[in-house]
Design a protein around this motif. Structure first.
Motif, PDB file in Angstrom:
ATOM      1  N   THR A 109       0.714  -1.278   0.071  1.00 49.79           N
ATOM      2  CA  THR A 109       0.016  -0.084  -0.040  1.00 49.79           C
ATOM      3  C   THR A 109       0.982   1.223  -0.026  1.00 49.79           C
ATOM      4  OG1 THR A 109      -0.059   0.053   2.303  1.00 49.79           O
ATOM      5  CG2 THR A 109      -1.888  -1.151   1.301  1.00 49.79           C
ATOM      6  N   THR A 110       0.453   2.221  -0.785  1.00 47.05           N
ATOM      7  CA  THR A 110       1.030   3.433  -0.752  1.00 47.05           C
ATOM      8  C   THR A 110       0.367   4.604  -0.319  1.00 47.05           C
ATOM      9  OG1 THR A 110       1.202   2.828  -3.225  1.00 47.05           O
ATOM     10  CG2 THR A 110       2.942   4.441  -2.427  1.00 47.05           C
ATOM     11  N   GLU A 111       0.983   5.297   0.591  1.00 48.34           N
ATOM     12  CA  GLU A 111       0.054   6.406   1.435  1.00 48.34           C
ATOM     13  C   GLU A 111       0.114   7.703   0.561  1.00 48.34           C
ATOM     14  OE1 GLU A 111       1.008   8.706   5.232  1.00 48.34           O
ATOM     15  OE2 GLU A 111       0.547   6.681   5.698  1.00 48.34           O
ATOM     16  N   MET A 112      -1.139   8.237   0.384  1.00 43.98           N
ATOM     17  CA  MET A 112      -1.182   9.501  -0.461  1.00 43.98           C
ATOM     18  C   MET A 112      -0.629  10.574   0.480  1.00 43.98           C
ATOM     19  SD  MET A 112      -5.253   9.472  -1.808  1.00 43.98           S
ATOM     20  CE  MET A 112      -6.106   8.937  -0.483  1.00 43.98           C
ATOM     21  N   PRO A 113      -0.080  11.596  -0.543  1.00 46.31           N
ATOM     22  CA  PRO A 113       0.763  12.789   0.206  1.00 46.31           C
ATOM     23  C   PRO A 113       0.041  13.437   1.140  1.00 46.31           C
ATOM     24  CG  PRO A 113       0.749  12.776  -2.238  1.00 46.31           C
ATOM     25  CD  PRO A 113      -0.177  11.682  -1.906  1.00 46.31           C
ATOM     26  N   LEU A 114       0.544  13.824   2.104  1.00 46.57           N
ATOM     27  CA  LEU A 114       0.057  14.910   3.306  1.00 46.57           C
ATOM     28  C   LEU A 114      -0.156  16.070   3.031  1.00 46.57           C
ATOM     29  CD1 LEU A 114      -0.700  14.619   6.111  1.00 46.57           C
ATOM     30  CD2 LEU A 114       1.597  15.470   6.770  1.00 46.57           C
ATOM     31  N   TRP A 115      -1.338  16.713   2.894  1.00 52.98           N
ATOM     32  CA  TRP A 115      -1.290  18.335   2.875  1.00 52.98           C
ATOM     33  C   TRP A 115      -1.629  19.161   3.931  1.00 52.98           C
ATOM     34  CZ3 TRP A 115      -1.421  19.835  -2.299  1.00 52.98           C
ATOM     35  CH2 TRP A 115      -1.174  19.032  -3.297  1.00 52.98           C
ATOM     36  N   GLU A 116      -1.052  20.273   4.014  1.00 53.77           N
ATOM     37  CA  GLU A 116      -1.623  21.080   5.436  1.00 53.77           C
ATOM     38  C   GLU A 116      -2.583  22.205   4.885  1.00 53.77           C
ATOM     39  OE1 GLU A 116       0.055  20.665   8.237  1.00 53.77           O
ATOM     40  OE2 GLU A 116       1.111  19.230   7.538  1.00 53.77           O
ATOM     41  N   VAL A 126      -4.187  24.903   0.638  1.00 56.79           N
ATOM     42  CA  VAL A 126      -3.833  23.360   0.797  1.00 56.79           C
ATOM     43  C   VAL A 126      -2.336  23.571   0.018  1.00 56.79           C
ATOM     44  CG1 VAL A 126      -5.945  22.123   0.720  1.00 56.79           C
ATOM     45  CG2 VAL A 126      -4.861  22.298  -1.382  1.00 56.79           C
ATOM     46  N   VAL A 127      -1.200  22.969   1.088  1.00 59.72           N
ATOM     47  CA  VAL A 127       0.177  23.131   0.561  1.00 59.72           C
ATOM     48  C   VAL A 127       0.605  21.444   0.858  1.00 59.72           C
ATOM     49  CG1 VAL A 127       2.096  24.167   0.970  1.00 59.72           C
ATOM     50  CG2 VAL A 127       0.341  25.443   1.364  1.00 59.72           C
ATOM     51  N   PRO A 128       1.423  21.012  -0.047  1.00 57.82           N
ATOM     52  CA  PRO A 128       1.882  19.731   0.143  1.00 57.82           C
ATOM     53  C   PRO A 128       3.074  19.736   1.448  1.00 57.82           C
ATOM     54  CG  PRO A 128       2.084  20.277  -2.192  1.00 57.82           C
ATOM     55  CD  PRO A 128       1.513  21.549  -1.486  1.00 57.82           C
ATOM     56  N   ALA A 129       2.733  18.985   2.440  1.00 59.04           N
ATOM     57  CA  ALA A 129       3.519  19.115   3.712  1.00 59.04           C
ATOM     58  C   ALA A 129       5.049  18.901   3.277  1.00 59.04           C
ATOM     59  CB  ALA A 129       3.049  18.266   4.734  1.00 59.04           C
ATOM     60  N   ALA A 130       5.460  18.274   2.153  1.00 60.79           N
ATOM     61  CA  ALA A 130       6.752  18.125   1.766  1.00 60.79           C
ATOM     62  C   ALA A 130       7.401  19.169   1.253  1.00 60.79           C
ATOM     63  CB  ALA A 130       6.671  16.798   0.718  1.00 60.79           C
ATOM     64  N   GLN A 131       6.654  20.326   0.705  1.00 61.32           N
ATOM     65  CA  GLN A 131       7.047  21.503   0.337  1.00 61.32           C
ATOM     66  C   GLN A 131       7.224  22.788   1.226  1.00 61.32           C
ATOM     67  OE1 GLN A 131       8.103  21.880  -2.953  1.00 61.32           O
ATOM     68  NE2 GLN A 131       8.023  19.704  -2.910  1.00 61.32           N
ATOM     69  N   ALA A 184      -4.257  13.425   0.409  1.00 61.91           N
ATOM     70  CA  ALA A 184      -5.151  13.438  -0.648  1.00 61.91           C
ATOM     71  C   ALA A 184      -4.183  12.926  -1.798  1.00 61.91           C
ATOM     72  CB  ALA A 184      -5.652  14.713  -0.839  1.00 61.91           C
ATOM     73  N   ALA A 185      -4.767  12.587  -2.968  1.00 60.38           N
ATOM     74  CA  ALA A 185      -4.065  12.159  -4.199  1.00 60.38           C
ATOM     75  C   ALA A 185      -3.487  13.291  -4.842  1.00 60.38           C
ATOM     76  CB  ALA A 185      -4.759  11.262  -5.026  1.00 60.38           C
ATOM     77  N   ASP A 186      -4.260  14.499  -5.096  1.00 65.48           N
ATOM     78  CA  ASP A 186      -3.781  15.840  -5.585  1.00 65.48           C
ATOM     79  C   ASP A 186      -4.326  17.111  -5.024  1.00 65.48           C
ATOM     80  OD1 ASP A 186      -6.292  15.971  -6.599  1.00 65.48           O
ATOM     81  OD2 ASP A 186      -5.874  14.602  -8.133  1.00 65.48           O
ATOM     82  N   ALA A 187      -3.734  18.080  -5.584  1.00 63.33           N
ATOM     83  CA  ALA A 187      -4.354  19.452  -5.049  1.00 63.33           C
ATOM     84  C   ALA A 187      -5.824  19.657  -5.134  1.00 63.33           C
ATOM     85  CB  ALA A 187      -3.569  20.456  -5.756  1.00 63.33           C
ATOM     86  N   GLU A 188      -6.307  19.433  -6.146  1.00 60.00           N
ATOM     87  CA  GLU A 188      -7.814  19.661  -6.157  1.00 60.00           C
ATOM     88  C   GLU A 188      -8.715  18.798  -5.219  1.00 60.00           C
ATOM     89  OE1 GLU A 188     -11.280  19.541  -9.544  1.00 60.00           O
ATOM     90  OE2 GLU A 188      -9.441  19.993 -10.142  1.00 60.00           O
ATOM     91  N   THR A 189      -8.323  17.621  -4.909  1.00 56.71           N
ATOM     92  CA  THR A 189      -8.995  16.613  -4.062  1.00 56.71           C
ATOM     93  C   THR A 189      -8.411  16.859  -2.649  1.00 56.71           C
ATOM     94  OG1 THR A 189      -8.773  14.715  -5.477  1.00 56.71           O
ATOM     95  CG2 THR A 189      -9.145  14.140  -3.211  1.00 56.71           C
ATOM     96  N   ALA A 190      -7.493  17.546  -2.526  1.00 53.18           N
ATOM     97  CA  ALA A 190      -6.937  17.949  -0.936  1.00 53.18           C
ATOM     98  C   ALA A 190      -7.758  19.012  -0.764  1.00 53.18           C
ATOM     99  CB  ALA A 190      -5.666  18.442  -1.074  1.00 53.18           C
ATOM    100  N   LEU A 191      -8.090  20.264  -1.842  1.00 49.04           N
ATOM    101  CA  LEU A 191      -9.045  21.222  -1.510  1.00 49.04           C
ATOM    102  C   LEU A 191     -10.286  20.938  -1.402  1.00 49.04           C
ATOM    103  CD1 LEU A 191      -8.568  24.340  -1.565  1.00 49.04           C
ATOM    104  CD2 LEU A 191      -9.235  24.447  -4.140  1.00 49.04           C
ATOM    105  N   LEU A 192     -10.844  19.998  -1.775  1.00 51.90           N
ATOM    106  CA  LEU A 192     -12.398  19.491  -1.836  1.00 51.90           C
ATOM    107  C   LEU A 192     -12.424  18.897  -0.376  1.00 51.90           C
ATOM    108  CD1 LEU A 192     -13.166  18.182  -5.353  1.00 51.90           C
ATOM    109  CD2 LEU A 192     -13.895  20.241  -4.300  1.00 51.90           C
ATOM    110  N   ASN A 193     -11.509  17.971  -0.084  1.00 48.57           N
ATOM    111  CA  ASN A 193     -11.558  17.507   1.332  1.00 48.57           C
ATOM    112  C   ASN A 193     -11.385  18.405   2.348  1.00 48.57           C
ATOM    113  OD1 ASN A 193     -11.986  14.830  -0.055  1.00 48.57           O
ATOM    114  ND2 ASN A 193      -9.769  14.095   0.390  1.00 48.57           N
TER     115      ASN A 193
END
Length: 94
Positions: free
Chosen positions: A2-9, A53-58, A28-37
């Motif tokens: 299993t792969t974990e989806m990226p973490l978003w702040e 929403v900002v990728p935590a890794a960034q 979330a899988a991508d920025a748009e999904t992160a925004l909706l969630n």
């Protein structure tokens, strides 16, 4: 495997605020999904007017244990204050 989806702040700007504030994180899988969630999870009561929403890794942040080099007294960093400029009298106090 299993792969974990990226973490978003998630940052929300409230209806009576001028700045965004951190309210939590989500996967979330991508920025748009992160925004909706983020909208569904963090603005249930219509309290927000803007969401970031900002990728935590960034995100790059200083460490509280190393605060000295970043937050030394202003006297040690003269470049922060324009004391070497002549300010015309008509400008008034700054």
């Amino acid at each position: 495997m299993t792969t974990e989806m990226p973490l978003w702040e998630v940052f929300i700007r409230g209806q009576h605020g001028m700045s965004h504030r951190h309210v939590g994180s989500l996967h979330a899988a991508d920025a748009e999904t992160a925004l909706l969630n983020a909208r569904d999870v963090y603005t249930r009561r219509n309290e927000g007017v803007s969401i970031w929403v900002v990728p935590a890794a960034q995100i790059t942040a200083s460490s509280p244990s190393e605060k000295g080099p970043y937050f030394e007294p202003a006297n040690d960093k003269v470049y922060r204050h324009p004391t070497f400029f002549d300010i015309p009298d008509e400008v008034g106090p700054m």
